[in-house]
Design an enzyme around this catalytic site. Structure first.
Site, mmCIF file in Angstrom:
data_model
loop_
_atom_site.group_PDB
_atom_site.id
_atom_site.type_symbol
_atom_site.label_atom_id
_atom_site.label_comp_id
_atom_site.label_asym_id
_atom_site.label_seq_id
_atom_site.Cartn_x
_atom_site.Cartn_y
_atom_site.Cartn_z
ATOM 1 C CE LYS A 81 -2.136 -1.208 3.828
ATOM 2 N NZ LYS A 81 -1.590 -2.527 4.191
ATOM 3 N NE ARG A 130 -4.111 -1.678 9.238
ATOM 4 C CZ ARG A 130 -3.105 -1.108 8.587
ATOM 5 N NH1 ARG A 130 -3.145 0.161 8.275
ATOM 6 N NH2 ARG A 130 -2.063 -1.818 8.225
ATOM 7 N NE ARG A 134 7.621 -2.869 6.209
ATOM 8 C CZ ARG A 134 6.309 -2.616 6.161
ATOM 9 N NH1 ARG A 134 5.816 -1.860 5.208
ATOM 10 N NH2 ARG A 134 5.502 -3.114 7.064
ATOM 11 N NE ARG A 175 6.595 -0.592 10.016
ATOM 12 C CZ ARG A 175 5.546 -0.628 9.209
ATOM 13 N NH1 ARG A 175 5.578 0.029 8.078
ATOM 14 N NH2 ARG A 175 4.466 -1.291 9.553
ATOM 15 N NE ARG A 186 1.938 -5.678 11.134
ATOM 16 C CZ ARG A 186 2.985 -5.296 10.397
ATOM 17 N NH1 ARG A 186 4.185 -5.752 10.672
ATOM 18 N NH2 ARG A 186 2.816 -4.458 9.398
HETATM 19 P P1 B4P Z 1 4.636 -1.550 2.029
HETATM 20 O O1 B4P Z 1 4.250 -0.790 0.820
HETATM 21 O O2 B4P Z 1 5.487 -0.833 3.019
HETATM 22 O O3 B4P Z 1 3.398 -2.213 2.793
HETATM 23 P P2 B4P Z 1 2.081 -1.639 3.509
HETATM 24 O O4 B4P Z 1 0.966 -2.425 2.893
HETATM 25 O O5 B4P Z 1 2.005 -0.154 3.399
HETATM 26 O O6 B4P Z 1 2.393 -2.060 5.022
HETATM 27 P P3 B4P Z 1 1.692 -2.044 6.454
HETATM 28 O O7 B4P Z 1 0.263 -2.496 6.341
HETATM 29 O O8 B4P Z 1 2.595 -2.844 7.325
HETATM 30 O O9 B4P Z 1 1.770 -0.615 7.010
HETATM 31 P P4 B4P Z 1 0.938 0.468 7.824
HETATM 32 O O10 B4P Z 1 1.935 1.539 7.956
HETATM 33 O O11 B4P Z 1 -0.339 0.794 7.129
HETATM 34 O O12 B4P Z 1 5.373 -2.873 1.506
HETATM 35 C C1 B4P Z 1 5.937 -3.818 2.400
HETATM 36 C C2 B4P Z 1 7.299 -4.273 1.908
HETATM 37 O O13 B4P Z 1 7.158 -4.979 0.672
HETATM 38 C C3 B4P Z 1 8.278 -3.133 1.639
HETATM 39 O O14 B4P Z 1 9.533 -3.474 2.124
HETATM 40 C C4 B4P Z 1 8.303 -3.002 0.104
HETATM 41 O O15 B4P Z 1 9.541 -2.553 -0.392
HETATM 42 C C5 B4P Z 1 8.014 -4.424 -0.327
HETATM 43 N N1 B4P Z 1 7.266 -4.482 -1.568
HETATM 44 C C6 B4P Z 1 6.256 -3.657 -1.966
HETATM 45 N N2 B4P Z 1 5.797 -4.014 -3.182
HETATM 46 C C7 B4P Z 1 6.509 -5.116 -3.569
HETATM 47 C C8 B4P Z 1 6.504 -5.968 -4.713
HETATM 48 N N3 B4P Z 1 5.665 -5.768 -5.745
HETATM 49 N N4 B4P Z 1 7.359 -7.013 -4.766
HETATM 50 C C9 B4P Z 1 8.227 -7.244 -3.744
HETATM 51 N N5 B4P Z 1 8.311 -6.474 -2.612
HETATM 52 C C10 B4P Z 1 7.460 -5.418 -2.528
HETATM 53 O O16 B4P Z 1 0.542 -0.128 9.278
HETATM 54 C C11 B4P Z 1 1.430 -0.372 10.338
HETATM 55 C C12 B4P Z 1 0.705 -0.563 11.697
HETATM 56 O O17 B4P Z 1 0.096 0.704 12.115
HETATM 57 C C13 B4P Z 1 -0.493 -1.533 11.717
HETATM 58 O O18 B4P Z 1 -0.083 -2.876 11.905
HETATM 59 C C14 B4P Z 1 -1.323 -0.995 12.923
HETATM 60 O O19 B4P Z 1 -0.828 -1.419 14.162
HETATM 61 C C15 B4P Z 1 -1.147 0.511 12.822
HETATM 62 N N6 B4P Z 1 -2.241 1.161 12.046
HETATM 63 C C16 B4P Z 1 -2.091 1.775 10.838
HETATM 64 N N7 B4P Z 1 -3.285 2.239 10.388
HETATM 65 C C17 B4P Z 1 -4.213 1.896 11.338
HETATM 66 C C18 B4P Z 1 -5.627 2.061 11.424
HETATM 67 N N8 B4P Z 1 -6.334 2.654 10.442
HETATM 68 N N9 B4P Z 1 -6.275 1.579 12.521
HETATM 69 C C19 B4P Z 1 -5.579 0.980 13.516
HETATM 70 N N10 B4P Z 1 -4.246 0.778 13.489
HETATM 71 C C20 B4P Z 1 -3.548 1.228 12.403
#
Ligand code: B4P
Length: 192
Positions: A14, A89, A128, A134, A146
């Site tokens: 995302k 979420r 990551r 993190r 998670r």
């Molecule tokens: P990212 O792009 O970083 O993944 P994300 O989906 O944004 O991650 P996440 O869900 O953990 O994050 P959030 O900050 O929202 O990609 C992950 C990895 O994969 C990276 O290293 C990237 O380089 C790699 N990658 C990407 N695309 C790729 C591909 N095509 N091929 C190979 N590798 C690839 O949430 C973090 C925490 O915050 C949650 O667990 C929760 O505790 C809290 N939180 C956030 N929002 C919340 C909400 N609305 N309500 C309650 N808690 C919340």
């Protein structure tokens, strides 16, 4: 301009895809994960509280996250379109988002959901975790927690948007460029 939710499990890309979508379409990016990590970095009372949940792989309570999104909206009153990344979420957050958009006389145009297998997600998150600093990415047990939280609390959000006929699944495996192209094609076809 449009309002879009980028939806998907932890590590589905995302954040990665949001940066590219913002650069292409000029919408305002709102990542609740990033906002929470900024609060943690600044050691605010909200950040200290949120960290306890995030370190255990749990969701931060709805009222905290909704309050944070509300004040982000207040600060960006003139924005014409938003890309929501990692929000909503829970169903309560989805209902709150509808109300917040209503107040701005806006509506949500689409929810694009990245589909990635659990095996690939674990690989990405552990990778990551080696560099991101993190704490929620370094421990496989926390990562699995998670996913459980995602299945129990976040998956119902998909049904909420399916009922509203705004939900579109996108293959989230492949190169970053391939996935970006698939997202853009869906946006151009359905919204623009
Ligand atoms: P990212 O792009 O970083 O993944 P994300 O989906 O944004 O991650 P996440 O869900 O953990 O994050 P959030 O900050 O929202 O990609 C992950 C990895 O994969 C990276 O290293 C990237 O380089 C790699 N990658 C990407 N695309 C790729 C591909 N095509 N091929 C190979 N590798 C690839 O949430 C973090 C925490 O915050 C949650 O667990 C929760 O505790 C809290 N939180 C956030 N929002 C919340 C909400 N609305 N309500 C309650 N808690 C919340």
């Amino acid at each position: 301009m449009f309002n879009l939710v980028l939806f998907g499990p932890p590590g589905s890309g995302k954040g990665t895809q949001s940066d590219k979508l913002v650069a292409k379409y000029g919408v305002f990016h709102i990542s609740t994960g990033e906002l929470l990590r900024e609060e943690i970095a600044q050691k605010t009372p909200l950040g200290i509280e949120a960290k306890k949940f995030m370190d255990r792989g749990k969701l931060v309570p709805d009222e905290v996250v909704i309050g944070m999104v509300d004040s982000f909206f207040e600060k960006h009153k003139d924005a014409k379109g938003f890309l929501f990344d990692g929000f909503p979420r829970t169903v309560a957050q989805a209902e709150a988002l509808d109300k917040l958009l209503d107040l701005k006389e806006m509506q949500l145009d689409a929810v694009l959901a990245l589909q990635v297998s659990e095996e690939e997600l674990i690989k990405r998150l552990l990778e990551r975790g080696k560099t991101s600093g993190r704490s929620d990415d370094t421990n496989e047990e926390v990562i699995r927690k998670r996913f459980a939280v995602y299945n129990n609390e976040t998956q119902p959000v998909a049904d909420y948007y399916k009922k509203e006929e705004k939900f579109y699944a996108i293959k989230g495996e492949g190169s970053v460029a391939e996935i970006f192209a698939a997202l853009c094609s869906e946006i151009d076809k359905r919204i623009m």
